[in-house]
Design an enzyme around this catalytic site. Structure first.
Site, PDB file in Angstrom:
ATOM      1  N   CYS A  10      39.335  30.092  47.277  1.00  0.00           N
ATOM      2  CA  CYS A  10      40.517  30.869  46.892  1.00  0.00           C
ATOM      3  C   CYS A  10      40.277  32.298  47.373  1.00  0.00           C
ATOM      4  O   CYS A  10      39.357  32.968  46.886  1.00  0.00           O
ATOM      5  CB  CYS A  10      40.687  30.822  45.367  1.00  0.00           C
ATOM      6  SG  CYS A  10      42.011  31.874  44.730  1.00  0.00           S
ATOM      7  N   CYS A  68      38.054  27.271  37.937  1.00  0.00           N
ATOM      8  CA  CYS A  68      37.820  28.262  38.990  1.00  0.00           C
ATOM      9  C   CYS A  68      37.034  29.418  38.392  1.00  0.00           C
ATOM     10  O   CYS A  68      37.166  29.717  37.211  1.00  0.00           O
ATOM     11  CB  CYS A  68      39.168  28.747  39.529  1.00  0.00           C
ATOM     12  SG  CYS A  68      39.066  30.062  40.765  1.00  0.00           S
ATOM     13  N   CYS A  97      31.477  47.340  35.562  1.00  0.00           N
ATOM     14  CA  CYS A  97      31.053  46.883  36.892  1.00  0.00           C
ATOM     15  C   CYS A  97      30.519  48.061  37.710  1.00  0.00           C
ATOM     16  O   CYS A  97      31.125  49.133  37.725  1.00  0.00           O
ATOM     17  CB  CYS A  97      32.222  46.230  37.617  1.00  0.00           C
ATOM     18  SG  CYS A  97      31.766  45.566  39.244  1.00  0.00           S
ATOM     19  N   CYS A 146      40.344  49.082  40.861  1.00  0.00           N
ATOM     20  CA  CYS A 146      39.908  48.280  39.713  1.00  0.00           C
ATOM     21  C   CYS A 146      39.567  49.110  38.480  1.00  0.00           C
ATOM     22  O   CYS A 146      38.651  49.944  38.518  1.00  0.00           O
ATOM     23  CB  CYS A 146      38.701  47.431  40.114  1.00  0.00           C
ATOM     24  SG  CYS A 146      38.204  46.306  38.780  1.00  0.00           S
ATOM     25  N   CYS A 158      35.413  49.639  43.711  1.00  0.00           N
ATOM     26  CA  CYS A 158      36.716  49.188  44.213  1.00  0.00           C
ATOM     27  C   CYS A 158      37.807  50.128  43.671  1.00  0.00           C
ATOM     28  O   CYS A 158      37.967  50.259  42.454  1.00  0.00           O
ATOM     29  CB  CYS A 158      36.995  47.750  43.778  1.00  0.00           C
ATOM     30  SG  CYS A 158      35.660  46.600  44.200  1.00  0.00           S
ATOM     31  N   ARG A 160      49.610  31.985  46.241  1.00  0.00           N
ATOM     32  CA  ARG A 160      49.805  32.372  44.837  1.00  0.00           C
ATOM     33  C   ARG A 160      50.452  33.742  44.712  1.00  0.00           C
ATOM     34  O   ARG A 160      49.951  34.731  45.241  1.00  0.00           O
ATOM     35  CB  ARG A 160      48.467  32.369  44.092  1.00  0.00           C
ATOM     36  CG  ARG A 160      48.620  32.695  42.602  1.00  0.00           C
ATOM     37  CD  ARG A 160      47.342  32.446  41.833  1.00  0.00           C
ATOM     38  NE  ARG A 160      46.939  31.059  41.981  1.00  0.00           N
ATOM     39  CZ  ARG A 160      45.702  30.671  42.244  1.00  0.00           C
ATOM     40  NH1 ARG A 160      44.747  31.552  42.394  1.00  0.00           N
ATOM     41  NH2 ARG A 160      45.428  29.392  42.356  1.00  0.00           N
TER      42      ARG A 160
END
Length: 331
Positions: free
Chosen positions: A189, A129, A53, A60, A57, A261
């Site tokens: 979400c 999702c 990616c 990550c 971040c 969650r």
């Protein structure tokens, strides 16, 4: 109790700082007013495209610029993904989430393949999702037409702390994607991660942003940072169970209808700690041995926990009409 979207930071701060016994009692009371306290949604998360990616971040391991143990894998084939979805359904999951390590969705063959995955999982009668990065309004519409039930796009932290964690996109980019998802009438979400060096005010700020959206997210994941070697946050201390409970309980009180969650970080919790999170209003978990690339409790351990706590899995599409093909047609 009225669902509110006009919470002030001061009100949320006061709730967050409530003595913990009173906070859990209040959250549990709200939880029972809106949900079955013995029912937990079981979701499975699969990384359909891993690593590489371009984002930065700080938490990550899939960012290309960090040196971690994550191996880069191209987008999986549709049949492989559908096999995984079937296995997840057989293991009791009612929602199947697919994650791709992209900065944003591009209109290409890979996106077409994801649309086929969505159609296939939806055809199994599971809530499907995706979390694919930033999304345009048109792309959201295509996902909706393919049968997408929910889209995950976390805020991660407060607007004030955001630049300390990510510089390759803005907070408004995140909110724009949530807005595009909502316009397409896809379930939202969105939650965040604690333990990234943020203050308690930052945690309140993130919850305030979510709770003052025009509509609350239907699902709010609360993640504890799992520090990964090779990322800028590799040396962050572990978040305590009481910090998780404060976040979960506060989210439950200010967003009563949402599924809250208990997400990343659960692998470090014993059954007693997870039970306290359920008592405080959590009613959704991820099952399976991995959350994208970080460890998660094994499914057998979760089944044992469900037995011990007398919990039952929540059915698919409980708050909505089932897709036409799953409705009972009147004779």
């Amino acid at each position: 109790m009225i669902i509110r979207n006009d919470w002030t930071r001061e009100e949320i701060t006061e709730i967050y700082n409530t003595p913990v016994m009173d906070l859990v009692y209040r959250a549990a009371t709200v939880h029972r007013a809106y949900h079955d306290p013995n029912e937990v949604q079981v979701c499975t998360l699969l990384s359909v495209k891993t690593g590489g990616c371009p984002e930065d971040c700080a938490y990550c391991p899939q960012a290309a610029r960090y040196h971690t143990d994550v191996k880069v894998h191209k987008l999986m084939e549709v049949d492989e993904v559908l096999d995984s979805a079937k296995a997840a359904k057989d293991n009791g999951s009612t929602r199947f989430c697919m994650g791709a390590a992209w900065r944003e969705v591009r209109d290409n063959k890979d996106f077409d393949k994801v649309l086929e995955m969505v159609k296939g999982v939806n055809g199994m009668g599971m809530e499907v999702c995706c979390t694919l990065g930033m999304l345009s309004e048109e792309q959201a519409e295509k996902l909706k037409d393919a049968g997408l039930y929910a889209y995950n796009h976390n805020l991660d932290t407060s607007e004030e702390h955001y630049e300390e964690v990510i510089s390759t996109r803005t907070y408004d980019d995140r909110l724009d994607t949530l807005n595009n998802v909502r316009k397409a009438k896809i379930s939202v979400c969105s939650g965040g991660i604690i333990g990234m060096g943020e203050s308690h005010n930052d945690r309140v700020g993130m919850l305030h942003t979510l709770a003052t959206l025009e509509e609350h997210p239907e699902s709010v994941p609360v993640n504890a940072l799992v520090p990964v070697e090779g990322t800028p946050l590799e040396d962050q201390p572990r978040v305590s169970i009481w910090e998780m409970i404060r976040m979960i309980a506060t989210a439950r009180i200010i967003m009563p209808n949402a599924m809250v969650r208990l997400s990343a970080g659960r692998v470090r919790m014993n059954i007693e700690e997870q039970a306290l999170c359920f008592l405080a209003g959590a009613n959704s978990i991820f099952a399976g041995d991995k959350l994208l690339t970080t460890p998660n409790p094994e499914e057998d351990m979760d089944k044992q926990m469900f037995q011990t706590l007398n919990l039952k899995p929540r059915a698919s599409f409980k708050d909505n009409e089932a897709p036409v093909e799953f409705q009972t047609i009147p004779q």
